[in-house]
Design an enzyme around this catalytic site. Structure first.
Site, short mmCIF file in Angstrom:
data_model
loop_
_atom_site.label_atom_id
_atom_site.label_comp_id
_atom_site.label_asym_id
_atom_site.label_seq_id
_atom_site.Cartn_x
_atom_site.Cartn_y
_atom_site.Cartn_z
N THR A 106 58.41 -40.74 13.18
CA THR A 106 58.81 -41.55 14.33
C THR A 106 57.69 -42.55 14.59
O THR A 106 56.53 -42.27 14.29
CB THR A 106 58.97 -40.60 15.55
N ARG A 156 73.49 -36.07 18.44
CA ARG A 156 72.27 -35.55 19.08
C ARG A 156 71.38 -36.72 19.51
O ARG A 156 71.15 -37.66 18.77
CB ARG A 156 71.52 -34.67 18.09
N VAL A 157 70.88 -36.64 20.73
CA VAL A 157 69.95 -37.65 21.22
C VAL A 157 68.63 -36.95 21.53
O VAL A 157 68.62 -35.93 22.22
CB VAL A 157 70.50 -38.34 22.49
N ASP A 198 64.19 -37.25 22.37
CA ASP A 198 63.35 -37.74 23.46
C ASP A 198 63.08 -39.24 23.40
O ASP A 198 62.81 -39.88 24.42
CB ASP A 198 61.99 -37.03 23.42
N THR A 228 55.82 -38.32 20.00
CA THR A 228 56.49 -37.94 18.77
C THR A 228 56.46 -36.43 18.67
O THR A 228 55.58 -35.79 19.23
CB THR A 228 55.81 -38.59 17.55
N GLY A 235 61.88 -33.22 19.68
CA GLY A 235 62.46 -33.89 20.84
C GLY A 235 62.95 -32.95 21.92
O GLY A 235 62.77 -33.21 23.12
N1 ASP Z 1 60.77 -36.99 18.64
C1 ASP Z 1 61.71 -37.33 17.61
C2 ASP Z 1 63.02 -36.67 17.93
O1 ASP Z 1 63.04 -35.49 18.28
C3 ASP Z 1 61.29 -36.91 16.23
C4 ASP Z 1 59.85 -37.17 15.84
O2 ASP Z 1 59.07 -37.63 16.65
O3 ASP Z 1 59.51 -36.91 14.67
O4 ASP Z 1 64.04 -37.29 17.78
#
Ligand code: ASP
Length: 285
Positions: free
Chosen positions: A156, A184-185, A187, A206, A209
């Site tokens: 991310t 799915r949504v 963070d 990151t 989420g």
């Molecule tokens: N935070 C991101 C999510 O859960 C994934 C990530 O940061 O790698 O969508």
């Protein structure tokens, strides 16, 4: 607002890097931070700067955002992104969008439009069409390495910038987590969770989420700054909060209104690059 010395920090995601690409990821972060810095020097707004820095990372197929996003359980890409400005608290976000090369640019359009904060799925695409943002065939965003591995993809991306006018903005963009259910949504598109900016500073997160959402991590990190922690300490405490309350893993970057930088993670790596003017650009992981 009094004139400020500009600053920028970007990250390329917390999580395992098992393909030996750490060095190239650091280079990608460095290039994005420099692109943002050039704009800051020319007097650009923090919003323009974080949009440009995150778009550069989205275009880099090594990262899990835009081109190179991870695939969901259907083998498709659905992306989340958000952008926020701290003085006005204006925010724009898109969730579970397909066919958009640079979700952060679409999030910016949502912010500028101002009617809503977060648009998802088909509605977000309709908005993109009306805003003249081109859509690409879904396969254009899928990179070969991603199809091969189709798991454990992390990376991310996010950026926080302080402009000469003293405004802070933050942005985060992601393909989400491997094998997520369609719809799915995470963070990243939720202000307060994966991204936040207010008059005290900005944060991009990151990591897992579902855990980040539960502790409203970005806002929590900034609350530590407000309570008197310097950003390094605030970042550490935020990651401790994430771990102690949810058992989740991840990382945060913080830039406060005084141009002070902090970052922390409880994962093996989180490529970052930052500059506060003096001392050039620093990379770390
Ligand atoms: N935070 C991101 C999510 O859960 C994934 C990530 O940061 O790698 O969508």
């Amino acid at each position: 607002m009094s004139p400020a010395a500009p600053a920028i920090i970007v990250h390329g995601g917390a999580g395992p890097v098992r393909d030996g690409s750490l060095e190239r990821r650091l280079e990608g972060c460095d290039a994005a931070a420099r692109a943002g810095w050039r704009l800051l020097e020319r007097g650009a707004s923090a919003l323009d700067v974080v949009e440009a820095a995150v778009a550069a990372l989205e275009d880099n197929p090594l990262f899990n955002a835009g081109t190179g996003s991870t695939l969901n359980s259907r083998g498709e890409i659905e992306m989340d992104a958000a952008i926020m400005e701290g003085v006005s608290l204006r925010a724009g976000a898109v969730a579970a969008v397909q066919r958009i090369k640079n979700p952060v640019k679409l999030a910016r359009r949502v912010l500028e439009d101002g009617r809503h904060v977060l648009l998802a799925g088909a509605g977000a695409l309709e908005f993109a069409r009306a805003a003249g943002i081109p859509q690409c065939p879904p396969e254009e965003l899928v990179v070969e390495s991603e199809q091969r591995r189709w798991r454990d993809k992390h990376g991310t991306v996010g950026a926080v910038a302080l402009d000469r006018g003293g405004a802070v903005a933050a942005a985060t963009s992601t393909g989400g987590i491997f094998d997520k259910l369609p719809g799915r949504v995470g963070d990243s598109s939720l202000p307060g969770c994966g991204v936040y900016a207010d008059e005290d500073g900005g944060v991009s997160c990151t990591g897992h989420g579902e855990s980040i959402i539960r502790v409203v991590l970005a806002k929590s990190a900034l609350d530590f700054v407000r309570a008197g922690c310097d950003p390094e300490e605030a970042a550490r405490r935020a990651v401790e909060l994430l771990a102690s309350r949810t058992g989740g893993t991840g990382g945060v970057i913080i830039l406060d209104r005084r141009g002070r930088i902090g970052y922390a993670r409880n994962t093996p790596h989180m490529p970052v690059c930052y500059s506060t003017g003096a001392g050039g650009f620093k990379v770390d992981f």
